[in-house]
Motif scaffolding. Structure first.
Motif, PDB file in Angstrom:
ATOM      1  N   THR A 197       8.949  10.328  -9.279  1.00  0.00           N
ATOM      2  CA  THR A 197       8.746   8.834  -9.391  1.00  0.00           C
ATOM      3  C   THR A 197       7.597   8.342 -10.004  1.00  0.00           C
ATOM      4  O   THR A 197       7.058   9.119 -10.750  1.00  0.00           O
ATOM      5  CB  THR A 197       8.778   8.302  -7.677  1.00  0.00           C
ATOM      6  N   GLU A 198       7.492   6.821 -10.087  1.00  0.00           N
ATOM      7  CA  GLU A 198       6.321   6.584 -10.776  1.00  0.00           C
ATOM      8  C   GLU A 198       4.889   6.911 -10.225  1.00  0.00           C
ATOM      9  O   GLU A 198       3.909   6.759 -11.010  1.00  0.00           O
ATOM     10  CB  GLU A 198       6.360   4.978 -10.976  1.00  0.00           C
ATOM     11  N   GLY A 199       4.996   7.422  -9.050  1.00  0.00           N
ATOM     12  CA  GLY A 199       3.656   7.765  -8.288  1.00  0.00           C
ATOM     13  C   GLY A 199       3.614   9.470  -8.229  1.00  0.00           C
ATOM     14  O   GLY A 199       2.537   9.912  -8.147  1.00  0.00           O
ATOM     15  N   VAL A 200       4.729  10.339  -8.344  1.00  0.00           N
ATOM     16  CA  VAL A 200       4.725  11.547  -8.167  1.00  0.00           C
ATOM     17  C   VAL A 200       5.259  12.243  -9.593  1.00  0.00           C
ATOM     18  O   VAL A 200       6.513  11.794  -9.895  1.00  0.00           O
ATOM     19  CB  VAL A 200       5.396  12.133  -7.171  1.00  0.00           C
ATOM     20  N   LEU A 214       3.410  11.548   2.360  1.00  0.00           N
ATOM     21  CA  LEU A 214       2.601  10.607   3.823  1.00  0.00           C
ATOM     22  C   LEU A 214       3.619   9.977   4.467  1.00  0.00           C
ATOM     23  O   LEU A 214       3.574   9.820   5.693  1.00  0.00           O
ATOM     24  CB  LEU A 214       1.699   9.735   3.258  1.00  0.00           C
ATOM     25  N   ARG A 215       4.693   9.970   3.989  1.00  0.00           N
ATOM     26  CA  ARG A 215       5.934   9.340   4.903  1.00  0.00           C
ATOM     27  C   ARG A 215       7.220   9.377   4.045  1.00  0.00           C
ATOM     28  O   ARG A 215       7.043   9.103   2.590  1.00  0.00           O
ATOM     29  CB  ARG A 215       5.707   7.810   5.523  1.00  0.00           C
ATOM     30  N   ASP A 216       8.357   9.332   4.576  1.00  0.00           N
ATOM     31  CA  ASP A 216       9.411   8.991   3.770  1.00  0.00           C
ATOM     32  C   ASP A 216      10.480   7.959   4.676  1.00  0.00           C
ATOM     33  O   ASP A 216       9.843   6.854   4.968  1.00  0.00           O
ATOM     34  CB  ASP A 216      10.514  10.164   3.545  1.00  0.00           C
ATOM     35  N   LEU A 246      -0.180  12.525  -3.586  1.00  0.00           N
ATOM     36  CA  LEU A 246       0.089  12.148  -2.488  1.00  0.00           C
ATOM     37  C   LEU A 246       1.425  11.324  -2.541  1.00  0.00           C
ATOM     38  O   LEU A 246       1.496  10.503  -3.553  1.00  0.00           O
ATOM     39  CB  LEU A 246      -0.996  11.251  -1.932  1.00  0.00           C
ATOM     40  N   GLU A 247       2.372  11.451  -1.935  1.00  0.00           N
ATOM     41  CA  GLU A 247       3.788  10.659  -1.971  1.00  0.00           C
ATOM     42  C   GLU A 247       3.740   9.614  -0.845  1.00  0.00           C
ATOM     43  O   GLU A 247       3.587   9.805   0.171  1.00  0.00           O
ATOM     44  CB  GLU A 247       4.847  11.760  -1.776  1.00  0.00           C
ATOM     45  N   VAL A 248       4.441   8.578  -1.153  1.00  0.00           N
ATOM     46  CA  VAL A 248       4.714   7.229  -0.152  1.00  0.00           C
ATOM     47  C   VAL A 248       6.041   6.959  -0.419  1.00  0.00           C
ATOM     48  O   VAL A 248       6.303   6.303  -1.603  1.00  0.00           O
ATOM     49  CB  VAL A 248       3.762   6.275  -0.296  1.00  0.00           C
ATOM     50  N   GLU A 249       7.195   7.120   0.531  1.00  0.00           N
ATOM     51  CA  GLU A 249       8.484   6.545   0.098  1.00  0.00           C
ATOM     52  C   GLU A 249       9.115   5.813   1.227  1.00  0.00           C
ATOM     53  O   GLU A 249       8.478   5.942   2.420  1.00  0.00           O
ATOM     54  CB  GLU A 249       9.227   8.031  -0.200  1.00  0.00           C
ATOM     55  N   GLY A 250       9.736   5.118   1.002  1.00  0.00           N
ATOM     56  CA  GLY A 250      10.458   4.261   2.294  1.00  0.00           C
ATOM     57  C   GLY A 250      11.820   4.947   2.679  1.00  0.00           C
ATOM     58  O   GLY A 250      12.450   4.307   3.661  1.00  0.00           O
ATOM     59  N   ARG A 304       1.677   2.156  -1.171  1.00  0.00           N
ATOM     60  CA  ARG A 304       2.486   3.037  -2.200  1.00  0.00           C
ATOM     61  C   ARG A 304       1.776   3.051  -3.464  1.00  0.00           C
ATOM     62  O   ARG A 304       0.603   3.074  -3.373  1.00  0.00           O
ATOM     63  CB  ARG A 304       4.144   2.651  -2.432  1.00  0.00           C
ATOM     64  N   TYR A 305       2.602   3.005  -4.580  1.00  0.00           N
ATOM     65  CA  TYR A 305       1.801   2.891  -5.868  1.00  0.00           C
ATOM     66  C   TYR A 305       1.846   1.615  -6.547  1.00  0.00           C
ATOM     67  O   TYR A 305       2.969   1.000  -6.092  1.00  0.00           O
ATOM     68  CB  TYR A 305       2.457   3.857  -6.578  1.00  0.00           C
ATOM     69  N   VAL A 308       5.386  -0.480   1.136  1.00  0.00           N
ATOM     70  CA  VAL A 308       6.523   0.021   1.953  1.00  0.00           C
ATOM     71  C   VAL A 308       6.688  -0.586   3.266  1.00  0.00           C
ATOM     72  O   VAL A 308       5.440  -0.306   4.239  1.00  0.00           O
ATOM     73  CB  VAL A 308       6.595   1.187   1.977  1.00  0.00           C
ATOM     74  N   ARG A 358      -3.098   5.483  -1.484  1.00  0.00           N
ATOM     75  CA  ARG A 358      -1.824   5.895  -0.743  1.00  0.00           C
ATOM     76  C   ARG A 358      -1.869   6.101   0.551  1.00  0.00           C
ATOM     77  O   ARG A 358      -2.574   6.855   1.001  1.00  0.00           O
ATOM     78  CB  ARG A 358      -1.111   7.042  -1.694  1.00  0.00           C
TER      79      ARG A 358
END
Lengths: 302, 302, 302
Positions: A204-207, A217-219, A244-248, B74-75, B80, B123
């Motif tokens: 993604t734009e962050g990973v 850190l979450r999905d 570090l990933e943060v997803e919704g 997030r980024y 989120v 993040r």
């Protein structure tokens, strides 16, 4: 890498993992005597097609799902998706029914998926992407990197694992349902209260490719902050590159650990891929290497 | 009311309840010696951040969730949502990361939520509404009435509770997942087969301010009619003002009791609020008083 | 057929099955002495309104849900659906509240459902379709064939069942929630690891009236291929007419078996109907006969 090629060539649509599971079991039973610690192996009808390995005195479990996305043949050349394949017109599918092997193309009409095979396919037959593996110095590109790489990571980990549980699970891509048993089995037998999800996530734009394994850190679900903070601290000490990933959205076997009636912390850790759920998923070899390294570190220090 | 102000000032986004939980635990451990019955208190790593109080010989359990809605950073200034915040452009959020305390405003662009903080936020950091409490003779207005009032009600109940279980749970606002453990723990230990959900509901065309606590006959999930009929009968005998609620959507910790492998009846009972999941939730003080009164009555007579 | 008429005339909206359950229990307790094997019967408050029959040494369980779709009365003549009724303007609903019996018509305004009863209906009262049964040489047409026919099938099976568990469950049409208990009870007591779902499915382009009972190879959830393949093999040996169904949507009590922490295989087997969830569901009598025959065969040979 040869072994990775071998498992990439094997199918195993959710609900239909028995052949792939038998292959992994066979590998484990042959290979385990060369491992640093010889694990106890749990499998068979009472486990359906799941496999559980127990090394030493486990504190942490690693879960890698064996199933892949795909399609089920319906009527009148219709295909019903298994999991969430991101399919395109012309993608090639393979499978086999009582009348013999099948290779056909996908036709998409008004959002519905059809095959163009020359005969009708027996109802309930599973099809999945034809495999084509491309490897260069930087990337591996193939179908089913999600989650053949997660399985590969788990088996690499076994080489020198001293304490831990390694689980090869079914049904992750479509509705789940073997995790409640596996979690119950593992918790009641060994009171293991930490879990890592060995699976593949999204670029993604962050990973980004080449920047290390992703720690989620979450999905759609949210692991306990106390636990993921601890993992991030250890990752920092490890020196292994990570992001570090943060997803919704999105989920994993972690969901079923969260929903289980046991107090088990969990965290998803895996390399990120492009072209998710297509026949040409793409992962950085550096990120795969970081994934393996970080798992080895965490299984010692968690 | 002072204590209510205190708990309204504390955050505790789902997954990140440890500070709030420690505060409640501390209160319970100090206060319980003045209660009519001194409960057994269950907590600690084996309970993650949940707390269970057991009074006398329990027949009924009360569940109050400690977590609140919020956001995860997030980024690229994206946020989120955690739970379902009903957020508006300009709402003020607060939180803290390794670089220090955070206070910023929400910007909504094409339905996506961003923050305007002057630096990027680490993040995975959780943010939630800045608290501003308004109290007059009729209403309390603040963020997190859902479910700080439910927690407050449960603690008021403890003052003279003789028999019962009181549970402070985590994760209710986002996916759930601690209830399966709590229900199993409570049922297997004490065979408690009745549960009340101490939470806050919605003002609608059928449930109005000042007309009493709402007894929910259903939301997205449907409790057993036999049980809610019994509750309504007792509420009539109690003389406490109440209203009957019927909804087709919305859920609570009741969902996970319904889905548990134990035959436990459940019913949601709580005051109704305006402006649900905004920073200015609003509840009638009369309805809050009815809620506390009705819980006290039911815990004796159920 | 007289008995089928009798159970078709009884309501039992999800959450409100106690009267129907009492009727079935009464029938079982009276009738069981004429059955080939007299089963143990489990019921009562500890089972809420579910009923479990245990015959001989069970290897396979049959699940038939007792509840029906319907509506809950809300405020201002609004009705909230229970399950997924496919309701039309003018459909007639019946029920009863404290003020007496109710018969009214449905009005649909902007997709919302209202009743036209001359007085307001007590909040929380359940309504369901007025029953009208039509029988000819080929078809039965009525409300609630889903799942009164599944219950009928299960009771026919009891006549000469030697080994097996037969379960009459609640809540299937709306969210589920009694299955986790029932599955736990049955598995822990008798280690039954095979389950058949006695329920009614849909006529589609691939599943037609008069062509035999449908064996579902999948719906929204996917049973283990190994198990459904075995069922199909047995069905072929049986000589009973059957059809293979493949769906991408829809669910049944099978979902909760899949999600349970026990390794239990499951398969949905049932006659197909037209006009699903309307007051005029329609099933071929031949398909109903095949359903009963196939269940009798499978319970011996599985």
């Amino acid at each position: 890498m040869e072994f990775l090629y071998e498992i990439l060539k094997k199918g195993g649509v959710s609900g239909d993992e028995s052949q792939f599971s038998a292959f992994i079991l066979d590998y484990v039973l042959q290979r385990r005597n060369q491992w640093k610690v010889v694990p106890e192996v749990y499998y068979g009808e009472g486990f359906h097609d799941n496999i559980v390995l127990k090394f030493g005195r486990p504190r942490t479990a690693v879960f890698a799902h064996m199933d892949t996305i795909g399609f089920t043949a319906r009527y009148e050349n219709q295909l019903v998706p298994v999991g969430g394949p991101d399919v395109n017109d012309g993608d090639i599918l393979v499978g086999e029914d009582e009348l013999g092997p099948i290779e056909c193309s996908v036709k998409i009409v008004d959002g519905n998926v059809f095959h163009d095979f020359k005969r009708s396919i027996v109802r309930g037959t599973n099809l999945s992407y034809k495999q084509e593996i491309n490897l260069d110095d930087e990337f591996i590109q193939a179908a089913y990197l999600d989650n053949r790489l997660g399985v590969y990571n788990a088996l690499q980990l076994c080489e020198d694992l001293e304490d831990g549980v390694v689980v090869f699970s079914t049904y992750e891509e479509h509705g789940g349902g073997s995790m409640p048993f596996l979690v119950k089995f593992m918790y009641e037998k060994w009171q293991v209260s930490q879990a890592l999800i060995s699976d593949i996530t999204w670029v993604t734009e962050g990973v980004k490719h080449h920047e290390g394994v992703a720690i989620s850190l979450r999905d759609k679900y949210i692991p306990r902050k106390k636990f993921v903070d601890r993992i991030v601290g250890l990752a920092q000490s490890s020196g292994v590159p990570f992001q570090l990933e943060v997803e919704g959205a999105g989920g994993s076997d972690g969901r079923e650990i969260q929903m289980s009636p046991y107090m088990i912390d969990w965290c998803f850790i895996g390399a990120a891929e492009d072209n998710v759920h297509t026949p040409y998923e793409k992962v950085s070899l550096k990120d795969l290497a970081s994934m393996i390294e970080l798992y080895k570190y965490l299984m010692v220090h968690l």
